[in-house]
Design a protein around this motif. Structure first.
Motif, short mmCIF file in Angstrom:
data_model
loop_
_atom_site.label_atom_id
_atom_site.label_comp_id
_atom_site.label_asym_id
_atom_site.label_seq_id
_atom_site.Cartn_x
_atom_site.Cartn_y
_atom_site.Cartn_z
N SER A 116 0.77 -1.26 0.03
CA SER A 116 -0.02 -0.05 0.07
C SER A 116 0.89 1.34 0.04
CB SER A 116 -0.82 0.11 1.15
OG SER A 116 -1.84 -0.99 1.17
N ALA A 117 2.18 1.29 -0.28
CA ALA A 117 2.93 2.43 -0.21
C ALA A 117 2.99 3.26 -1.31
CB ALA A 117 4.52 2.04 -0.20
N THR A 118 2.77 4.39 -1.17
CA THR A 118 2.70 5.57 -2.16
C THR A 118 4.02 6.19 -2.45
OG1 THR A 118 2.61 7.26 -0.26
CG2 THR A 118 0.48 6.44 -1.26
N LEU A 119 4.03 6.91 -3.40
CA LEU A 119 5.52 7.50 -3.70
C LEU A 119 5.94 8.54 -2.79
CD1 LEU A 119 5.17 8.03 -7.68
CD2 LEU A 119 6.33 6.19 -6.40
N GLU A 120 4.82 9.09 -2.21
CA GLU A 120 5.28 10.13 -0.79
C GLU A 120 5.89 9.45 0.29
OE1 GLU A 120 2.99 13.92 0.86
OE2 GLU A 120 1.91 11.61 1.09
N THR A 151 19.88 1.92 -14.97
CA THR A 151 19.44 2.21 -16.32
C THR A 151 18.10 2.99 -16.45
OG1 THR A 151 20.76 0.25 -17.11
CG2 THR A 151 19.21 1.34 -18.56
N TYR A 152 17.04 2.23 -15.60
CA TYR A 152 15.85 2.66 -15.31
C TYR A 152 15.42 2.68 -14.10
CZ TYR A 152 15.34 1.44 -20.53
OH TYR A 152 15.61 1.35 -21.87
N VAL A 153 14.58 3.43 -13.60
CA VAL A 153 14.02 3.53 -12.23
C VAL A 153 12.43 3.65 -12.47
CG1 VAL A 153 13.83 4.73 -9.95
CG2 VAL A 153 15.82 4.51 -11.11
N VAL A 154 11.85 2.61 -11.78
CA VAL A 154 10.33 2.42 -12.15
C VAL A 154 9.42 2.90 -11.03
CG1 VAL A 154 8.57 0.82 -12.57
CG2 VAL A 154 10.64 0.45 -13.46
N LEU A 155 8.66 3.70 -11.16
CA LEU A 155 7.85 4.35 -10.21
C LEU A 155 6.50 3.80 -10.17
CD1 LEU A 155 8.94 8.06 -10.52
CD2 LEU A 155 9.70 6.38 -8.95
N GLN A 156 5.81 3.37 -9.36
CA GLN A 156 4.37 3.05 -9.15
C GLN A 156 3.69 3.43 -8.08
OE1 GLN A 156 3.54 -0.80 -7.50
NE2 GLN A 156 1.53 0.32 -7.25
N GLU A 157 2.71 4.14 -8.30
CA GLU A 157 1.82 4.87 -7.03
C GLU A 157 0.96 3.74 -6.42
OE1 GLU A 157 0.63 6.77 -4.54
OE2 GLU A 157 1.47 8.47 -5.58
N GLN A 158 0.59 4.08 -5.28
CA GLN A 158 -0.66 3.27 -4.65
C GLN A 158 -1.67 3.19 -5.67
OE1 GLN A 158 -3.71 3.85 -3.32
NE2 GLN A 158 -3.80 2.08 -1.82
N SER A 159 -2.28 2.11 -5.84
CA SER A 159 -3.59 1.81 -6.71
C SER A 159 -4.47 2.91 -6.64
CB SER A 159 -4.16 0.56 -6.66
OG SER A 159 -4.79 0.21 -5.21
N MET A 160 -4.94 3.73 -5.54
CA MET A 160 -6.00 4.55 -5.72
C MET A 160 -5.34 6.03 -5.46
SD MET A 160 -8.79 3.06 -6.03
CE MET A 160 -10.15 4.15 -5.82
N THR A 163 -3.95 7.93 -7.53
CA THR A 163 -4.24 9.06 -8.61
C THR A 163 -5.72 9.31 -8.75
OG1 THR A 163 -4.78 7.15 -10.20
CG2 THR A 163 -2.46 8.02 -10.09
N ILE A 164 -6.48 8.52 -8.12
CA ILE A 164 -7.96 8.85 -7.99
C ILE A 164 -8.31 9.67 -7.01
CG2 ILE A 164 -10.17 7.88 -7.92
CD1 ILE A 164 -8.87 7.23 -10.36
N GLU A 165 -7.71 9.26 -5.61
CA GLU A 165 -7.93 10.00 -4.19
C GLU A 165 -7.31 11.20 -4.03
OE1 GLU A 165 -8.04 6.91 -1.41
OE2 GLU A 165 -10.16 5.82 -2.25
N PHE A 166 -5.96 11.02 -4.06
CA PHE A 166 -5.08 12.25 -4.09
C PHE A 166 -4.26 12.55 -5.11
CE2 PHE A 166 -5.56 9.19 -0.34
CZ PHE A 166 -6.12 10.26 0.44
N PHE A 195 -0.18 12.86 -5.85
CA PHE A 195 0.56 12.16 -6.73
C PHE A 195 1.60 12.91 -7.61
CE2 PHE A 195 0.36 10.48 -11.11
CZ PHE A 195 1.41 9.62 -11.03
N GLN A 196 0.89 13.76 -8.22
CA GLN A 196 1.81 14.87 -9.08
C GLN A 196 3.03 15.44 -8.65
OE1 GLN A 196 1.01 14.93 -12.35
NE2 GLN A 196 -1.02 13.94 -12.18
N GLN A 197 2.74 15.90 -7.36
CA GLN A 197 3.86 16.66 -6.68
C GLN A 197 4.83 15.42 -6.37
OE1 GLN A 197 1.86 18.17 -3.06
NE2 GLN A 197 1.30 20.20 -4.40
N SER A 198 4.57 14.25 -5.90
CA SER A 198 5.45 13.10 -5.60
C SER A 198 6.03 12.51 -6.89
CB SER A 198 4.73 12.05 -4.72
OG SER A 198 4.42 12.37 -3.70
N ALA A 199 5.41 12.44 -7.81
CA ALA A 199 5.78 11.86 -9.00
C ALA A 199 6.98 12.84 -9.76
CB ALA A 199 4.77 11.58 -10.19
N SER A 200 6.51 14.21 -9.62
CA SER A 200 7.51 15.27 -10.11
C SER A 200 8.87 15.41 -9.45
CB SER A 200 7.05 16.68 -9.95
OG SER A 200 7.75 17.62 -10.58
#
Length: 239
Positions: free
Chosen positions: A75-79, A97-106, A108-111, A115-120
């Protein structure tokens, strides 16, 4: 006689050692080394998805040998990962070479703003290290397929021109629309079955490596026809 026999044994051992070293060097020459760091949660580690990706990369042509490490938590978020510090430390510990980022499943919907701030923040930091940031576009919950468009748009906004999008959610949507007999979800209607994890790994493979061939051996417990179908869906995804 014993001395002669001992010399022969030593000679055979040297030849065997030399041949083994030659095979290792040949294997390394024939294999392009790629390092990946996954930062995410159970959508990433379910059914060992990164290992499925490594198997695909090793079986394809050209052949890639993946060095994979993960910093994941349920359940971890990028934040959360940014604040916890472990993922950042791993990112800075070596050249990736690559770093893969995966947000918690909800997330992008709930927060969405969070999400945009953490991903950036993550994307800019990853690029500063010289690695390529990759956004793992996840799937909507089974009971809320209409949310896929929102998830896709959120990841696309976060990526801009700065990160690669791996459209796993879009691939899941395609399968759900064309073959409902393939179970992608576990009973919780959220986490991936082996089908779902394999489809996701295939999308990662086709997106990151754009292989010339569209046929790979089935290295899973899935039926051959089903694995082949999931591979073909992955090749249809934008990249």
């Amino acid at each position: 006689m014993q001395r002669w026999f001992g010399q022969v044994v030593i000679l055979i051992a040297l030849v065997a050692t030399g041949f083994g070293a030659w095979l290792l060097l040949k294997s390394q020459r024939d294999c392009q080394q790629v390092s990946l760091l996954f930062i995410g949660n159970s959508y990433t580690f379910g059914h060992d998805m990164p290992d499925l990706l490594a198997d695909l990369a090793d079986a394809g042509e050209p052949r890639y040998c993946l060095e994979i490490e993960s910093v994941v938590a349920g359940s971890a978020t990028l934040e959360y990962h940014w604040q916890a510090g472990e993922a950042l430390q791993k990112l800075q510990s070596k050249s990736w070479t690559y770093v893969v980022l995966q947000e918690q499943s909800m997330g992008t919907i709930e927060f969405p703003q969070r999400f945009q701030q953490s991903a950036s923040r993550w994307i800019q930091t990853i690029r500063q290290t010289g690695a390529t940031p990759v956004l793992f576009v996840t799937w909507a919950r089974e009971h809320s397929p209409q949310q896929q468009a929102t998830i896709n748009a959120a990841y696309a906004q976060a990526a801009g021109q700065q990160a690669i999008l791996v459209q796993a959610g879009l691939a899941w949507q395609h399968v759900r629309q064309h073959d409902r007999s393939i179970a992608l979800y576990e009973s919780d209607q959220s986490h991936p079955t082996l089908n779902g994890a394999y489809l996701t790994a295939c999308v990662f493979y086709t997106t990151l490596f754009n292989p010339p061939t569209q046929t790979l051996p089935n290295l899973t417990d899935l039926a051959d026809a089903q694995a082949a179908y999931l591979q073909q869906v992955a090749w249809q995804m934008p990249r």
